[in-house]
Scaffold this active site. Structure first.
Site, short mmCIF file in Angstrom:
data_model
loop_
_atom_site.label_atom_id
_atom_site.label_comp_id
_atom_site.label_asym_id
_atom_site.label_seq_id
_atom_site.Cartn_x
_atom_site.Cartn_y
_atom_site.Cartn_z
N LYS A 15 5.98 9.05 0.01
CA LYS A 15 5.18 8.52 1.13
C LYS A 15 6.02 8.32 2.39
O LYS A 15 5.61 8.70 3.47
CB LYS A 15 4.53 7.18 0.77
CG LYS A 15 3.38 7.30 -0.20
CD LYS A 15 2.55 6.01 -0.23
CE LYS A 15 3.35 4.78 -0.60
NZ LYS A 15 3.89 4.80 -1.98
N ARG A 90 -2.69 -1.82 -0.56
CA ARG A 90 -2.24 -1.60 -1.92
C ARG A 90 -3.12 -2.30 -2.93
O ARG A 90 -2.86 -2.21 -4.13
CB ARG A 90 -0.83 -2.16 -2.06
CG ARG A 90 0.25 -1.09 -2.28
CD ARG A 90 1.54 -1.83 -2.33
NE ARG A 90 2.68 -1.22 -2.87
CZ ARG A 90 3.66 -0.67 -2.15
NH1 ARG A 90 3.54 -0.53 -0.86
NH2 ARG A 90 4.74 -0.25 -2.75
N ARG A 129 17.23 7.43 -6.60
CA ARG A 129 17.14 7.31 -5.14
C ARG A 129 18.21 6.39 -4.58
O ARG A 129 18.46 5.31 -5.09
CB ARG A 129 15.75 6.76 -4.81
CG ARG A 129 15.49 6.58 -3.35
CD ARG A 129 14.03 6.55 -3.07
NE ARG A 129 13.44 5.24 -3.30
CZ ARG A 129 12.19 4.94 -2.98
NH1 ARG A 129 11.40 5.85 -2.44
NH2 ARG A 129 11.71 3.74 -3.20
N ARG A 162 18.33 0.47 -4.00
CA ARG A 162 17.46 -0.69 -3.80
C ARG A 162 17.32 -1.44 -5.11
O ARG A 162 17.18 -0.83 -6.16
CB ARG A 162 16.07 -0.22 -3.34
CG ARG A 162 15.95 -0.02 -1.86
CD ARG A 162 14.67 0.68 -1.45
NE ARG A 162 13.46 0.15 -2.09
CZ ARG A 162 12.24 0.58 -1.80
NH1 ARG A 162 12.05 1.54 -0.90
NH2 ARG A 162 11.19 0.08 -2.39
N ARG A 173 6.99 -1.38 -11.16
CA ARG A 173 6.30 -0.99 -9.91
C ARG A 173 5.23 0.05 -10.19
O ARG A 173 4.16 0.02 -9.59
CB ARG A 173 7.32 -0.44 -8.90
CG ARG A 173 8.16 -1.54 -8.27
CD ARG A 173 9.34 -0.97 -7.54
NE ARG A 173 8.96 -0.19 -6.38
CZ ARG A 173 9.73 0.76 -5.85
NH1 ARG A 173 10.90 1.07 -6.39
NH2 ARG A 173 9.34 1.41 -4.78
#
Ligand code: AMP
Length: 218
Positions: A15, A90, A129, A162, A173
């Site tokens: 996204k 969300r 990531r 992160r 998540r």
């Protein structure tokens, strides 16, 4: 009329990357709720301190806090022509709040590109990531490694993982997405606004397909 586009998709669907490309092409402000929370976290604002626990655990920040934050952001002058929303709404409550907010602005959600990516691919993408400390540029240790390990190609700042990209939190998540955010797919399908795109294609193919659909709808 101002254009409001909602980018929908699970965490790890791309996204952020796509939002940057689309917002540049359409000349729209890019509003990322996750980025706003992370900035507040870094600056240790009241909002940041409130959101920290939720973000670290991979849970959603309460709706009322998130909705107030987005309302304030959308009222700023750079959103006069609309915005590309990335990471908001969300939950169904956030989606309804956005609809009401935009009625006040004499507008509505125009289109909802939905980046569809299967769950096993998401886990792999998110756990590899690495994000840059200064501006949030993202890299992947296999798919898009930086030229120099641990350093951002674009601004030279340090890369970090992160807290919420660590494997256990990634799984939470995704579960939170399935339970709380996935119902929005049907919500926007019913109003004929959903544009589904296969998110396993290359970054270029995903953005080209979305941009073509967004121009066609004009
Ligand atoms: P993201 O960068 O979009 O994955 O967001 C990172 C984290 O920020 C999420 O896991 C949530 O804890 C929080 N967050 C971002 N957007 C929202 C939202 N619309 N509602 C609630 N929490 C959010």
């Amino acid at each position: 009329m101002a254009r409001y586009i909602v980018l929908l998709g699970p965490p790890g669907a791309g996204k952020g990357t796509q939002a940057q490309r689309i917002s540049e092409t359409l000349v729209l402000a890019h509003i990322s709720s996750g980025d706003i929370f992370r900035e507040n976290l870094k600056d240790q604002t009241e909002l940041g301190n409130l959101a920290k626990g939720y973000i670290d655990r991979g849970e959603l920040v309460p709706d009322d806090v998130t909705i107030a934050m987005i309302r304030e952001r959308l009222s700023r002058p750079d959103c006069r022509n609309g915005a590309l929303l990335d990471g908001f709404p969300r939950t169904p409550i956030q989606a309804e709040a956005l609809d009401k907010m935009l009625v006040e602005f004499n507008s509505e959600v125009e289109a909802v590109p939905y980046i569809n990516v299967p769950e096993d691919v998401l886990v792999e993408r998110l756990s590899g990531r690495w994000t840059c400390k200064d501006q949030g540029h993202v890299f992947h240790h296999i798919y898009s490694p930086p030229k120099v390990q641990g350093i951002c190609d674009q601004d030279g700042s340090e890369l970090y993982q992160r807290e919420d990209d660590k494997p256990e939190t990634v799984k939470r998540r995704i579960r939170v997405y399935m339970e709380q955010t996935a119902p929005l797919i049907e919500y926007y399908q019913q109003s004929g606004k959903l544009i589904e795109v296969d998110g396993t294609q290359s970054i270029e193919d995903v953005s080209n397909e979305m941009i073509a659909a967004l121009f066609k709808d004009r």
